[in-house]
Motif scaffolding. Structure first.
Motif, PDB file in Angstrom:
ATOM      1  N   LYS A  42       1.296  -1.300   0.259  1.00 21.95           N
ATOM      2  CA  LYS A  42       0.356  -0.240  -0.322  1.00 21.95           C
ATOM      3  C   LYS A  42       0.623   1.476  -0.035  1.00 21.95           C
ATOM      4  CE  LYS A  42      -4.365  -1.994   1.715  1.00 21.95           C
ATOM      5  NZ  LYS A  42      -5.044  -1.412   3.219  1.00 21.95           N
ATOM      6  N   TYR A  43       1.581   1.185   1.371  1.00 20.89           N
ATOM      7  CA  TYR A  43       2.971   2.999   1.486  1.00 20.89           C
ATOM      8  C   TYR A  43       3.480   2.549  -0.160  1.00 20.89           C
ATOM      9  CZ  TYR A  43       6.582   5.951   2.810  1.00 20.89           C
ATOM     10  OH  TYR A  43       6.769   6.997   2.841  1.00 20.89           O
ATOM     11  N   CYS A  44       3.934   1.306  -0.717  1.00 21.19           N
ATOM     12  CA  CYS A  44       5.086   1.793  -2.689  1.00 21.19           C
ATOM     13  C   CYS A  44       3.553   1.937  -3.405  1.00 21.19           C
ATOM     14  CB  CYS A  44       5.221   0.509  -2.342  1.00 21.19           C
ATOM     15  SG  CYS A  44       6.610   0.031  -1.588  1.00 21.19           S
ATOM     16  N   ILE A  45       2.740   2.161  -3.512  1.00 26.07           N
ATOM     17  CA  ILE A  45       1.155   2.336  -4.757  1.00 26.07           C
ATOM     18  C   ILE A  45       1.082   4.055  -4.437  1.00 26.07           C
ATOM     19  CG2 ILE A  45      -0.806   2.045  -5.227  1.00 26.07           C
ATOM     20  CD1 ILE A  45      -0.476  -1.239  -3.997  1.00 26.07           C
ATOM     21  N   LYS A  61      -0.196 -10.748   4.608  1.00 30.49           N
ATOM     22  CA  LYS A  61       0.314 -10.593   2.871  1.00 30.49           C
ATOM     23  C   LYS A  61       1.902 -10.904   2.941  1.00 30.49           C
ATOM     24  CE  LYS A  61      -1.600  -8.855  -0.371  1.00 30.49           C
ATOM     25  NZ  LYS A  61      -2.167  -6.950  -0.897  1.00 30.49           N
ATOM     26  N   ASN A  62       2.908 -12.289   2.486  1.00 32.98           N
ATOM     27  CA  ASN A  62       4.244 -12.540   2.220  1.00 32.98           C
ATOM     28  C   ASN A  62       4.745 -11.488   1.683  1.00 32.98           C
ATOM     29  OD1 ASN A  62       3.727 -14.182   0.078  1.00 32.98           O
ATOM     30  ND2 ASN A  62       3.014 -15.880   1.145  1.00 32.98           N
ATOM     31  N   GLY A  63       5.971 -11.614   1.960  1.00 33.63           N
ATOM     32  CA  GLY A  63       7.123 -11.251   0.454  1.00 33.63           C
ATOM     33  C   GLY A  63       6.405 -12.000  -0.215  1.00 33.63           C
ATOM     34  N   VAL A  64       6.321 -12.705  -0.842  1.00 34.85           N
ATOM     35  CA  VAL A  64       6.334 -12.742  -2.470  1.00 34.85           C
ATOM     36  C   VAL A  64       4.361 -12.349  -3.265  1.00 34.85           C
ATOM     37  CG1 VAL A  64       5.699 -14.774  -3.973  1.00 34.85           C
ATOM     38  CG2 VAL A  64       7.258 -15.900  -1.989  1.00 34.85           C
ATOM     39  N   ARG A  68       4.816  -9.262  -6.143  1.00 41.10           N
ATOM     40  CA  ARG A  68       3.737  -9.474  -7.012  1.00 41.10           C
ATOM     41  C   ARG A  68       2.626  -7.856  -7.311  1.00 41.10           C
ATOM     42  NH1 ARG A  68       1.554 -13.949  -6.753  1.00 41.10           N
ATOM     43  NH2 ARG A  68      -0.436 -12.788  -5.204  1.00 41.10           N
ATOM     44  N   GLU A  69       2.840  -7.066  -6.142  1.00 41.05           N
ATOM     45  CA  GLU A  69       1.671  -6.437  -5.986  1.00 41.05           C
ATOM     46  C   GLU A  69       2.260  -5.675  -6.803  1.00 41.05           C
ATOM     47  OE1 GLU A  69      -1.576  -4.252  -3.503  1.00 41.05           O
ATOM     48  OE2 GLU A  69      -0.880  -6.168  -2.699  1.00 41.05           O
ATOM     49  N   ILE A  70       3.537  -4.570  -5.759  1.00 38.64           N
ATOM     50  CA  ILE A  70       4.402  -3.873  -5.850  1.00 38.64           C
ATOM     51  C   ILE A  70       5.659  -3.626  -7.537  1.00 38.64           C
ATOM     52  CG2 ILE A  70       6.751  -2.748  -5.288  1.00 38.64           C
ATOM     53  CD1 ILE A  70       6.137  -3.754  -2.837  1.00 38.64           C
ATOM     54  N   CYS A  71       5.944  -4.749  -7.768  1.00 39.98           N
ATOM     55  CA  CYS A  71       5.947  -5.143  -8.950  1.00 39.98           C
ATOM     56  C   CYS A  71       5.116  -5.006 -10.043  1.00 39.98           C
ATOM     57  CB  CYS A  71       6.524  -6.066  -9.508  1.00 39.98           C
ATOM     58  SG  CYS A  71       8.656  -6.411  -8.557  1.00 39.98           S
ATOM     59  N   GLY A  72       3.975  -5.127 -10.166  1.00 44.57           N
ATOM     60  CA  GLY A  72       2.473  -4.346 -10.893  1.00 44.57           C
ATOM     61  C   GLY A  72       1.828  -3.057 -11.316  1.00 44.57           C
ATOM     62  N   ASN A  73       2.410  -2.846 -10.059  1.00 43.37           N
ATOM     63  CA  ASN A  73       1.865  -1.492 -10.221  1.00 43.37           C
ATOM     64  C   ASN A  73       2.653   0.062  -9.315  1.00 43.37           C
ATOM     65  OD1 ASN A  73      -1.683  -1.556  -9.828  1.00 43.37           O
ATOM     66  ND2 ASN A  73      -0.238  -3.727  -7.889  1.00 43.37           N
ATOM     67  N   THR A  74       3.568  -0.373  -9.318  1.00 42.94           N
ATOM     68  CA  THR A  74       4.475   0.416  -8.981  1.00 42.94           C
ATOM     69  C   THR A  74       5.789   0.005  -9.957  1.00 42.94           C
ATOM     70  OG1 THR A  74       6.134  -0.244  -6.664  1.00 42.94           O
ATOM     71  CG2 THR A  74       3.576   0.508  -6.689  1.00 42.94           C
ATOM     72  N   LYS A  95      10.148 -15.199 -10.354  1.00 39.61           N
ATOM     73  CA  LYS A  95       8.687 -15.036 -11.018  1.00 39.61           C
ATOM     74  C   LYS A  95       7.730 -13.758 -11.180  1.00 39.61           C
ATOM     75  CE  LYS A  95       5.046 -17.571 -12.615  1.00 39.61           C
ATOM     76  NZ  LYS A  95       4.125 -18.183 -12.457  1.00 39.61           N
ATOM     77  N   ASN A  96       7.873 -13.502  -9.802  1.00 40.02           N
ATOM     78  CA  ASN A  96       6.544 -11.937  -9.370  1.00 40.02           C
ATOM     79  C   ASN A  96       7.564 -10.872  -9.458  1.00 40.02           C
ATOM     80  OD1 ASN A  96       5.061 -13.559  -8.624  1.00 40.02           O
ATOM     81  ND2 ASN A  96       4.675 -13.942  -7.011  1.00 40.02           N
ATOM     82  N   GLY A  97       8.962 -10.712  -9.438  1.00 36.53           N
ATOM     83  CA  GLY A  97       9.801  -9.011 -10.522  1.00 36.53           C
ATOM     84  C   GLY A  97      10.251  -9.256  -8.959  1.00 36.53           C
ATOM     85  N   ALA A  98      10.440  -9.888  -8.225  1.00 38.01           N
ATOM     86  CA  ALA A  98      11.737  -9.305  -7.438  1.00 38.01           C
ATOM     87  C   ALA A  98      13.266  -9.397  -8.075  1.00 38.01           C
ATOM     88  CB  ALA A  98      11.482 -10.482  -6.383  1.00 38.01           C
TER      89      ALA A  98
END
Length: 206
Positions: A42-45, A61-64, A68-74, A95-98
């Motif tokens: 939420k903060y990153c978005i 919400k775990n780190g994985v 996914r949410e951070i890399c997909g929206n910011t 896979k989620n963008g880390a």
């Protein structure tokens, strides 16, 4: 200009420890500390964050999932800081963008170096973690990379990825646009059935 960071870890001692260490260096600005992945996402978005340091095992919400949410929206780069026994999360996090996967037991200087590299567009995976991924790939006989599938340009892209170059750096080195680089990477992934660029590098180096 300082690198703007957030730290997410459900262990207050770890969280505050990283905050204290990084705050002592003028090259880093700690914007926020989160107790779980949802708070971090939420903060990153809502705010401009350069790098998010995320633990893997967190409540809500775990780190994985947060990755996914951070890399997909910011545009925030994610660096996972984890313990040795969290290795089952490695593949999904990447896979989620880390952009980085590092053990918490590293020295402060090693973690600072990783933050700078991730901010610069590079992928940082600690050797012991890299070896685990490589071992997993090595056990999948049907997925071995066949270089005869690729054009000369695609081979150049694969070699560049294996050296840790970002799309921007590859484009500059090969005198092509970033969009063209992205298209080549998509083609490589489609030909191999791989899921992300880190796997491309590992397959090439194996």
């Amino acid at each position: 200009m300082s690198i703007k960071l957030i730290i997410a870890d459900d262990d207050a001692i770890v969280r505050e420890g990283f905050k204290m260490i990084l705050s002592m260096d003028k090259d880093y600005e700690i914007l926020y500390c989160a107790e779980n992945g949802e708070e971090a996402a939420k903060y990153c978005i809502k705010n401009k964050v350069d790098v998010a340091l995320l633990d893997v095992r967190m409540p809500v919400k775990n780190g994985v999932e947060a990755t996914r949410e951070i890399c997909g929206n910011t545009d925030t780069k994610v660096l996972i800081l984890t313990t040795f026994d969290d290795d089952e999360f490695i593949k999904d996090a990447i896979k989620n963008g880390a952009k980085g996967y590092l053990l918490k037991s590293n020295t402060p200087e090693r973690i600072k170096d990783a933050i700078r590299m991730v901010q610069g567009g590079h992928t940082v995976i600690q050797d012991i973690i890299f070896d685990k991924i490589k071992e997993e790939i090595g056990n999948s006989k049907e997925n071995k990379l066949n270089k005869t599938l690729f054009s000369k340009r695609e081979i150049e892209i694969i070699e560049s990825i294996s050296r840790g170059l970002s799309n921007k750096e590859i484009a500059k080195e090969l005198y092509i646009s970033e969009g063209t680089v992205a298209n080549y990477i998509t083609s490589i992934l489609n030909k191999t059935g791989l899921e992300h660029r880190t796997q491309i590098a590992i397959y090439y180096l194996t």
